[in-house]
Design a protein around this motif. Sequence first.
Motif, PDB file in Angstrom:
ATOM      1  N   HIS A  32     -32.980  92.750  10.520  1.00  0.00           N
ATOM      2  CA  HIS A  32     -31.649  93.291  10.817  1.00  0.00           C
ATOM      3  C   HIS A  32     -31.806  94.689  11.388  1.00  0.00           C
ATOM      4  O   HIS A  32     -32.510  95.536  10.840  1.00  0.00           O
ATOM      5  N   VAL A  33     -31.147  94.928  12.539  1.00  0.00           N
ATOM      6  CA  VAL A  33     -31.165  96.244  13.179  1.00  0.00           C
ATOM      7  C   VAL A  33     -29.722  96.717  13.311  1.00  0.00           C
ATOM      8  O   VAL A  33     -28.884  96.005  13.873  1.00  0.00           O
ATOM      9  N   HIS A  34     -29.432  97.904  12.792  1.00  0.00           N
ATOM     10  CA  HIS A  34     -28.078  98.449  12.928  1.00  0.00           C
ATOM     11  C   HIS A  34     -27.991  99.202  14.253  1.00  0.00           C
ATOM     12  O   HIS A  34     -28.754 100.138  14.513  1.00  0.00           O
ATOM     13  N   ALA A  35     -27.065  98.763  15.122  1.00  0.00           N
ATOM     14  CA  ALA A  35     -26.932  99.330  16.469  1.00  0.00           C
ATOM     15  C   ALA A  35     -25.473  99.640  16.741  1.00  0.00           C
ATOM     16  O   ALA A  35     -24.810  98.978  17.540  1.00  0.00           O
ATOM     17  N   PRO A  36     -24.926 100.676  16.072  1.00  0.00           N
ATOM     18  CA  PRO A  36     -23.503 100.986  16.261  1.00  0.00           C
ATOM     19  C   PRO A  36     -23.265 101.665  17.601  1.00  0.00           C
ATOM     20  O   PRO A  36     -24.172 102.314  18.133  1.00  0.00           O
TER      21      PRO A  36
END
Length: 319
Positions: free
Chosen positions: A73-77
């Motif tokens: 999982h990569v958080h890319a806001p």
Amino acid sequence: MSTALLTPLSPSIDICICTFRRDALLDTLRSVADLDVPDGVRLRVIVADNDITPSARERVERVAEGFPHELVHVHAPARNISIARNACLDAASGDFLAFVDDDETVTRPWLGALLATALDTGADAVLGPVRAIYRPGAPGWMRRADSHSTFPVRVRGEIRTGYTCNVLLKGASPFVRGRRFDLSLGRSGGEDTDFFSRLYQAGGTIAYAPEAWVEEIVPDGRARFSWLARRRFRMGQTHGRLLANGSVPPRRLVHLGLAGLKAGYCFAAAALLCPFAARRNPSILRGIMHVGVTAGLLGLREIRQYGGPSPAAEHGNAA
């Protein structure tokens, strides 16, 4: 992305899924888990979470416990699809990188068909088709015209642009390595058309794997003429903007004239086909697309498709 030499006997592939508050992500991941993985292929799955807060992290971590491949999982806001796509490119380390949308399911032969075409052709990118699955309430004309399925377009025998809803990229390609999606298009859409158009213009090649099917259920909100009209207009805007960026003013006037003629022809054909909705409505939609080309050539502001408060406002298939 990896710059290692391609090793056809044991390639590594990163499958990337950009998501924004979609429960259908779980169906996408289940279909990836059921893939027929070619012998020797090593898989990793990257989920790029485009929400302000990492809303998909918990569900991805739950799925990871029994998942047959590495799941990251990569958080890319936030709420800009180009940010999420670029996060996938930054996180990828495989010989190949595949993109699929979070509202699609892949068929079991999908990855093998993409990889076989990539190895056979040496192409920098390989596209596959997207089959639309209509719900019972979808209009009959829409089903007959198959208005939501996605296929590559050939111009004089060549594929000159592409989409991210079903694609495999060669990581070591000089036309892929270092290339990124335009952040300014991350809310309007068209970032994938722009990405692949630039890849092609730089000398990259795009191939097609007709057996590499993915499937997408068309939600009720998209099974409407108005939704298709907005999408076609935006597609035309993107194409018009690309034409404008690559041409001098006299040539731009030629493009404007051609777009106007094509729009007029489509609307005239629609008038003649008035009793036959399955032929009339697609002709109107093509005319709307050419009107969008005119708008793009004139530099009119593009429609915003991403960044809404709910998944219904997001468009996985922007082209």
